[in-house]
Design an enzyme around this catalytic site. Structure first.
Site, mmCIF file in Angstrom:
data_model
loop_
_atom_site.group_PDB
_atom_site.id
_atom_site.type_symbol
_atom_site.label_atom_id
_atom_site.label_comp_id
_atom_site.label_asym_id
_atom_site.label_seq_id
_atom_site.Cartn_x
_atom_site.Cartn_y
_atom_site.Cartn_z
ATOM 1 N N VAL A 174 4.295 2.222 5.387
ATOM 2 C CA VAL A 174 5.058 0.879 5.437
ATOM 3 C C VAL A 174 6.381 1.215 5.905
ATOM 4 C CG1 VAL A 174 5.690 -0.953 3.974
ATOM 5 C CG2 VAL A 174 3.690 0.063 3.607
ATOM 6 N N GLY B 247 0.737 -1.397 0.013
ATOM 7 C CA GLY B 247 0.008 0.023 0.024
ATOM 8 C C GLY B 247 0.847 1.064 -0.062
ATOM 9 N N CYS B 248 0.154 2.379 0.517
ATOM 10 C CA CYS B 248 1.065 3.574 0.653
ATOM 11 C C CYS B 248 2.179 3.373 1.327
ATOM 12 C CB CYS B 248 0.138 4.739 1.283
ATOM 13 S SG CYS B 248 1.020 6.112 1.574
ATOM 14 N N PHE B 249 3.413 3.797 0.842
ATOM 15 C CA PHE B 249 4.830 3.308 1.072
ATOM 16 C C PHE B 249 5.128 4.291 2.414
ATOM 17 C CE2 PHE B 249 6.555 5.751 -2.739
ATOM 18 C CZ PHE B 249 6.106 6.974 -2.423
ATOM 19 N N TRP B 250 4.173 5.381 2.713
ATOM 20 C CA TRP B 250 4.762 6.037 4.008
ATOM 21 C C TRP B 250 4.606 5.244 5.170
ATOM 22 C CZ3 TRP B 250 1.149 10.657 2.255
ATOM 23 C CH2 TRP B 250 1.759 11.367 1.379
#
Length: 156
Positions: free
Chosen positions: A14, A9-12
């Site tokens: 993760v 999903g959104c890499f922020w």
């Protein structure tokens, strides 16, 4: 040192999750698995480049194993939704493990089989396991995005 790369999903969020794990020595967000060289965030968001938002992780295997990182990956996103995590939709948000060695491939495939067989999820796991292609580092404003804003999480 060893390397692991996950899309969840959104890499922020993760990145923030993995950055805090003991034994992880470096993280970077970026793009992997698409057909365009050096894509920008804006291009990836068009859903036309084929890239996933990923976190590239450098880790010390004597402190944290690849299998432990895999467990964190599985436990912190929904691996049963195709091209979607929460409200984020598009192929860039797909669940993917990019392996760097044959051992990582075997570990990821085994973990996926065992998780699918466990019945932990009512739907089948759609996570893709692929050999790691070129990693394209994301723009600097995306690196440690949540840390820069004193946030501990987003959608993850």
């Amino acid at each position: 040192m060893a390397r692991a790369t996950f899309g969840a999903g959104c890499f922020w969020g993760v990145e923030e999750l993995f950055r805090r794990i003991e034994g992880v020595t470096a993280t970077a967000v970026g793009y992997m698995g698409g057909k365009k060289e050096n894509p920008t965030y804006q291009e990836v968001c068009t859903d036309k480049t084929g890239h996933a938002e990923v976190v590239d992780i450098e880790f010390e295997p004597s402190i944290v194993s690849y299998e432990e990182l895999l467990n964190i990956f599985w436990e912190n996103h929904n691996p049963t939704t195709l091209n979607r995590q929460g409200p984020d939709m598009g192929s860039q948000y797909r669940s993917v493990v990019f392996y760097h060695t044959p051992e990582q491939m075997e570990a990821a495939e085994k973990a996926k089989r065992e998780l699918d067989a466990s019945g932990s999820w009512k739907d089948p796991i759609v996570t893709v396991i692929e050999e790691a292609p070129t990693f394209y580092r994301g723009e600097e404003y995306h690196q440690r995005y949540l840390q820069k804003r004193s946030q501990s999480s987003c959608q993850i």
